[in-house]
Design a protein around this motif. Structure first.
Motif, PDB file in Angstrom:
ATOM      1  N   LYS A   6      -0.833  -8.183   3.527  1.00 26.55           N
ATOM      2  CA  LYS A   6       0.243  -7.350   2.957  1.00 26.55           C
ATOM      3  C   LYS A   6       0.454  -6.112   3.825  1.00 26.55           C
ATOM      4  O   LYS A   6       1.588  -5.679   4.035  1.00 26.55           O
ATOM      5  CB  LYS A   6      -0.106  -6.930   1.526  1.00 26.55           C
ATOM      6  CG  LYS A   6      -0.288  -8.054   0.563  1.00 26.55           C
ATOM      7  CD  LYS A   6       1.001  -8.475  -0.043  1.00 26.55           C
ATOM      8  CE  LYS A   6       0.716  -9.514  -1.115  1.00 26.55           C
ATOM      9  NZ  LYS A   6       1.887 -10.199  -1.549  1.00 26.55           N
TER      10      LYS A   6
ATOM     11  N   GLN B 129       2.328  -6.942   6.995  1.00 29.67           N
ATOM     12  CA  GLN B 129       3.737  -7.212   6.729  1.00 29.67           C
ATOM     13  C   GLN B 129       4.493  -5.959   6.296  1.00 29.67           C
ATOM     14  O   GLN B 129       5.679  -6.017   6.022  1.00 29.67           O
ATOM     15  CB  GLN B 129       3.875  -8.276   5.644  1.00 29.67           C
ATOM     16  CG  GLN B 129       3.331  -9.626   6.035  1.00 29.67           C
ATOM     17  CD  GLN B 129       3.272 -10.582   4.864  1.00 29.67           C
ATOM     18  OE1 GLN B 129       3.534 -10.212   3.726  1.00 29.67           O
ATOM     19  NE2 GLN B 129       2.911 -11.824   5.156  1.00 29.67           N
ATOM     20  N   LYS B 130       3.785  -4.826   6.215  1.00 23.31           N
ATOM     21  CA  LYS B 130       4.364  -3.538   5.807  1.00 23.31           C
ATOM     22  C   LYS B 130       4.922  -3.585   4.382  1.00 23.31           C
ATOM     23  O   LYS B 130       5.879  -2.892   4.054  1.00 23.31           O
ATOM     24  CB  LYS B 130       5.476  -3.100   6.775  1.00 23.31           C
ATOM     25  CG  LYS B 130       5.073  -3.056   8.218  1.00 23.31           C
ATOM     26  CD  LYS B 130       4.081  -1.966   8.489  1.00 23.31           C
ATOM     27  CE  LYS B 130       3.801  -1.881   9.990  1.00 23.31           C
ATOM     28  NZ  LYS B 130       2.679  -1.038  10.295  1.00 23.31           N
ATOM     29  N   ASP B 131       4.323  -4.416   3.542  1.00 21.79           N
ATOM     30  CA  ASP B 131       4.711  -4.514   2.133  1.00 21.79           C
ATOM     31  C   ASP B 131       3.930  -3.447   1.362  1.00 21.79           C
ATOM     32  O   ASP B 131       2.790  -3.663   0.956  1.00 21.79           O
ATOM     33  CB  ASP B 131       4.396  -5.915   1.597  1.00 21.79           C
ATOM     34  CG  ASP B 131       4.770  -6.085   0.142  1.00 21.79           C
ATOM     35  OD1 ASP B 131       5.473  -5.200  -0.395  1.00 21.79           O
ATOM     36  OD2 ASP B 131       4.375  -7.097  -0.452  1.00 21.79           O
TER      37      ASP B 131
ATOM     38  N   ASP C 105       4.300  -1.872  -1.675  1.00 24.91           N
ATOM     39  CA  ASP C 105       3.943  -2.102  -3.078  1.00 24.91           C
ATOM     40  C   ASP C 105       2.884  -3.200  -3.212  1.00 24.91           C
ATOM     41  O   ASP C 105       1.929  -3.063  -3.967  1.00 24.91           O
ATOM     42  CB  ASP C 105       5.176  -2.479  -3.894  1.00 24.91           C
ATOM     43  CG  ASP C 105       6.159  -1.314  -4.007  1.00 24.91           C
ATOM     44  OD1 ASP C 105       5.694  -0.159  -3.968  1.00 24.91           O
ATOM     45  OD2 ASP C 105       7.371  -1.573  -4.129  1.00 24.91           O
ATOM     46  N   GLY C 106       3.060  -4.259  -2.465  1.00 26.86           N
ATOM     47  CA  GLY C 106       2.088  -5.347  -2.488  1.00 26.86           C
ATOM     48  C   GLY C 106       0.737  -4.908  -1.964  1.00 26.86           C
ATOM     49  O   GLY C 106      -0.315  -5.300  -2.490  1.00 26.86           O
TER      50      GLY C 106
ATOM     51  N   THR D  32       1.578   3.338   4.272  1.00 30.36           N
ATOM     52  CA  THR D  32       2.450   4.175   3.443  1.00 30.36           C
ATOM     53  C   THR D  32       3.051   5.342   4.205  1.00 30.36           C
ATOM     54  O   THR D  32       4.063   5.893   3.791  1.00 30.36           O
ATOM     55  CB  THR D  32       1.679   4.713   2.219  1.00 30.36           C
ATOM     56  OG1 THR D  32       0.520   5.414   2.657  1.00 30.36           O
ATOM     57  CG2 THR D  32       1.287   3.575   1.299  1.00 30.36           C
TER      58      THR D  32
END
Length: 88
Positions: free
Chosen positions: A38, A41-43, A45-46, A87
């Motif tokens: 995650k 993938q720069k996700d 929230d995940g 973040t």
């Protein structure tokens, strides 16, 4: 193989615990890998959700004695650094 009854019981108990610890460690590694994917993938929230789950599993493993408490803190610290980079 052991002949004494108590030794046989110890072998059985040790085998059960080994299997439980291996399963728990595998689940822990999976949670950490999920967080890392995650984060790659720069996700955001995940990654935050995966971070919470991974730290929870790390703490539980440390409390159960599956991993050393210093190793647990080191892993959590590294995950936190990775989360901060994602973040930012």
């Amino acid at each position: 193989m052991a002949n004494i009854k108590s030794a046989i019981k110890r072998v059985n108990t040790s085998e059960k615990r080994r299997a439980q610890n291996a399963a728990f460690k595998s689940d822990l590694r999976t949670a950490i890998k999920t967080f890392n994917t995650k984060a790659e993938q720069k996700d955001v929230d995940g990654a935050k959700q995966a971070f919470l789950l991974a730290t929870k599993k790390i703490d539980k493993a440390a409390n159960k004695g599956i991993i050393h408490k210093n190793a647990a803190n080191r892993q959590k610290s590294r995950l936190q650094v990775t989360l901060n980079e994602v973040t930012a």
